[in-house]
Design a protein around this motif. Structure first.
Motif, mmCIF file in Angstrom:
data_model
loop_
_atom_site.group_PDB
_atom_site.id
_atom_site.type_symbol
_atom_site.label_atom_id
_atom_site.label_comp_id
_atom_site.label_asym_id
_atom_site.label_seq_id
_atom_site.Cartn_x
_atom_site.Cartn_y
_atom_site.Cartn_z
ATOM 1 N N VAL A 13 6.047 9.042 -5.798
ATOM 2 C CA VAL A 13 5.958 7.637 -5.388
ATOM 3 C C VAL A 13 7.334 6.982 -5.401
ATOM 4 N N VAL A 14 8.149 7.274 -6.405
ATOM 5 C CA VAL A 14 9.495 6.707 -6.459
ATOM 6 C C VAL A 14 10.303 7.186 -5.255
ATOM 7 N N GLU A 15 10.162 8.450 -4.910
ATOM 8 C CA GLU A 15 10.868 8.984 -3.725
ATOM 9 C C GLU A 15 10.436 8.247 -2.461
ATOM 10 N N VAL A 16 9.152 8.009 -2.319
ATOM 11 C CA VAL A 16 8.643 7.277 -1.161
ATOM 12 C C VAL A 16 9.188 5.851 -1.154
ATOM 13 N N PRO A 25 5.126 0.244 -5.279
ATOM 14 C CA PRO A 25 4.534 1.560 -5.014
ATOM 15 C C PRO A 25 3.373 1.480 -4.024
ATOM 16 N N GLN A 26 2.530 0.489 -4.165
ATOM 17 C CA GLN A 26 1.391 0.314 -3.257
ATOM 18 C C GLN A 26 1.870 0.145 -1.819
ATOM 19 N N ASP A 27 2.848 -0.736 -1.618
ATOM 20 C CA ASP A 27 3.350 -0.991 -0.273
ATOM 21 C C ASP A 27 4.036 0.237 0.317
ATOM 22 N N ALA A 28 4.760 0.977 -0.524
ATOM 23 C CA ALA A 28 5.463 2.169 -0.040
ATOM 24 C C ALA A 28 4.490 3.225 0.445
ATOM 25 N N VAL A 29 3.473 3.513 -0.353
ATOM 26 C CA VAL A 29 2.494 4.531 0.037
ATOM 27 C C VAL A 29 1.710 4.060 1.255
#
Length: 66
Positions: A13-16, A25-29
């Protein structure tokens, strides 16, 4: 729209988040999933256009010989 909760590896998730330039994290995924779906739709459209073009070429009469 219905929502679900999932568990993901924190490093993933951090990479994304870094790659997407998003702080949540929610927005990135969500951005990655939406992009994946959009790419699929674009690919389907390109394949459909290519198939239509091939059908049009196949339906042309042969050039006159002589």
């Amino acid at each position: 729209m219905a929502k679900i909760d999932i568990s993901l590896d924190a490093e993933l998730v951090v990479e994304v988040m870094v790659l997407a330039g998003v702080g949540s994290p929610q927005d990135a995924v969500e951005a990655v999933v939406r992009d994946y779906i959009a790419r699929g739709h674009r690919t389907e459209a390109r394949v459909q256009l290519r198939e239509e073009a091939e059908r049009n070429v196949d339906s042309l009469p042969p050039p006159p010989q002589g």
